[in-house]
Design a protein around this motif. Sequence first.
Motif, PDB file in Angstrom:
ATOM      1  N   LEU A 138       0.830  -1.198   0.000  1.00  0.00           N
ATOM      2  CA  LEU A 138       0.000   0.000   0.000  1.00  0.00           C
ATOM      3  C   LEU A 138       0.867   1.253   0.000  1.00  0.00           C
ATOM      4  O   LEU A 138       0.487   2.304   0.517  1.00  0.00           O
ATOM      5  CB  LEU A 138      -0.916   0.013   1.238  1.00  0.00           C
ATOM      6  N   GLN A 155      -9.394   3.208  -0.208  1.00  0.00           N
ATOM      7  CA  GLN A 155      -8.215   3.634   0.541  1.00  0.00           C
ATOM      8  C   GLN A 155      -8.494   3.643   2.039  1.00  0.00           C
ATOM      9  O   GLN A 155      -7.661   3.227   2.843  1.00  0.00           O
ATOM     10  CB  GLN A 155      -7.775   5.019   0.068  1.00  0.00           C
ATOM     11  N   SER A 184     -13.518  -1.922  -9.148  1.00  0.00           N
ATOM     12  CA  SER A 184     -12.064  -1.769  -9.085  1.00  0.00           C
ATOM     13  C   SER A 184     -11.559  -1.723  -7.644  1.00  0.00           C
ATOM     14  O   SER A 184     -10.595  -2.415  -7.296  1.00  0.00           O
ATOM     15  CB  SER A 184     -11.640  -0.494  -9.832  1.00  0.00           C
ATOM     16  N   GLU A 185     -12.206  -0.915  -6.814  1.00  0.00           N
ATOM     17  CA  GLU A 185     -11.763  -0.805  -5.422  1.00  0.00           C
ATOM     18  C   GLU A 185     -12.058  -2.081  -4.646  1.00  0.00           C
ATOM     19  O   GLU A 185     -11.306  -2.448  -3.743  1.00  0.00           O
ATOM     20  CB  GLU A 185     -12.416   0.404  -4.758  1.00  0.00           C
ATOM     21  N   LYS A 188      -9.221  -4.402  -5.186  1.00  0.00           N
ATOM     22  CA  LYS A 188      -8.033  -4.000  -4.434  1.00  0.00           C
ATOM     23  C   LYS A 188      -8.140  -4.435  -2.974  1.00  0.00           C
ATOM     24  O   LYS A 188      -7.152  -4.867  -2.365  1.00  0.00           O
ATOM     25  CB  LYS A 188      -7.844  -2.487  -4.523  1.00  0.00           C
TER      26      LYS A 188
END
Length: 253
Positions: A138, A155, A184-185, A188
Motif C-alpha cells: 500500500l 483507501q 475496481s476498489e 483492491k
Amino acid sequence: MTTDQAPALESLLSVRGISKAFGHIQALTDVSLDIAPGEVLALLGDNGAGKSTLIKILSGLYATDSGEIRMRGVPQRFQSPADAKAAGIATVYQDLALVDTRDVAANLFLGREYTRGPFIDVKRNVAESRRVLEQLKLGHLPASGVPVGVMSGGQRQAVAVARTVVSGAELIIMDEPTAALGVSESAKVMALAHELRDSGCAVIIISHNLQQVWDFADRFAVLHLGRLAGVRRRSESTVEEIVQLIVYGAAGA
C-alpha cells in the motif's frame, strides 16, 4: 471430502458448539468452525443467517450461551472487545472507525503512539506507518499530511485493515468490506486480504456477494438460519453449490 474444516493441529481459531439466543429468537445453534493461519475464509449467508452474531461473539461484543472458542488451542472467554484483541482477533466493521481529520500515521497508531519523553514521536510513527504500508503493498498511500477523510472508500478500508496489522492481530475479520465500493476498489480490497494471508494472518471476510469473494477465498463457510450449512473449499466446489447452501441450507447440498 468437501465439508472439511481446517485440521485441528493447524487451526488458529477453533469454534465448537457455539449457540446464542436473544429471548425467544435462536440466532446460532451448535456452530463449529476452524480457520488456519494463512487462510482466507468467506463467511456467507442470507440476511438473518447468523453471520453478524457469530462475528460479534468472536469480537467480544456478545457472550456465548454455550460452546467454546480456542485460539491456538488455548480456551478463550471474551468478556469485551479488549479480550478478543488481546487474544489476537481484530475486526474491521463497515463504519471503519477512522478519525477523518487525521492522517494515516495518526490513525494507525491512535492510542499506541511511539513517544519521546512526554511527546509523540511523529517521525517514528510516520516511518513505522510507511513500513506497514509497504508490507501490505500500500506504498501508494501517503503516511502523513493527508487526512483520511478525503481518501476514497477503498483507501479508507485499506487504512482500517493496516491498523489491525499494527495492533499485532493474527486473525482479521472484515465485515462486508466491499459493500460500498465499486468493482475496481473491491478488487483492491480483496487483493489486500491476500497480502494479509501471505503474511501469515488468517482472514475472515463476511459478505453477501458471492461473486465478489469467489476468486479470493480459500474456503467458504455458509450459515443458514443460525446453523452451519456447510464448509467448502473453492477448489472442490462450484458457485452453484454455494448458492444452494445459502438459499436452502444443508438440504441443498
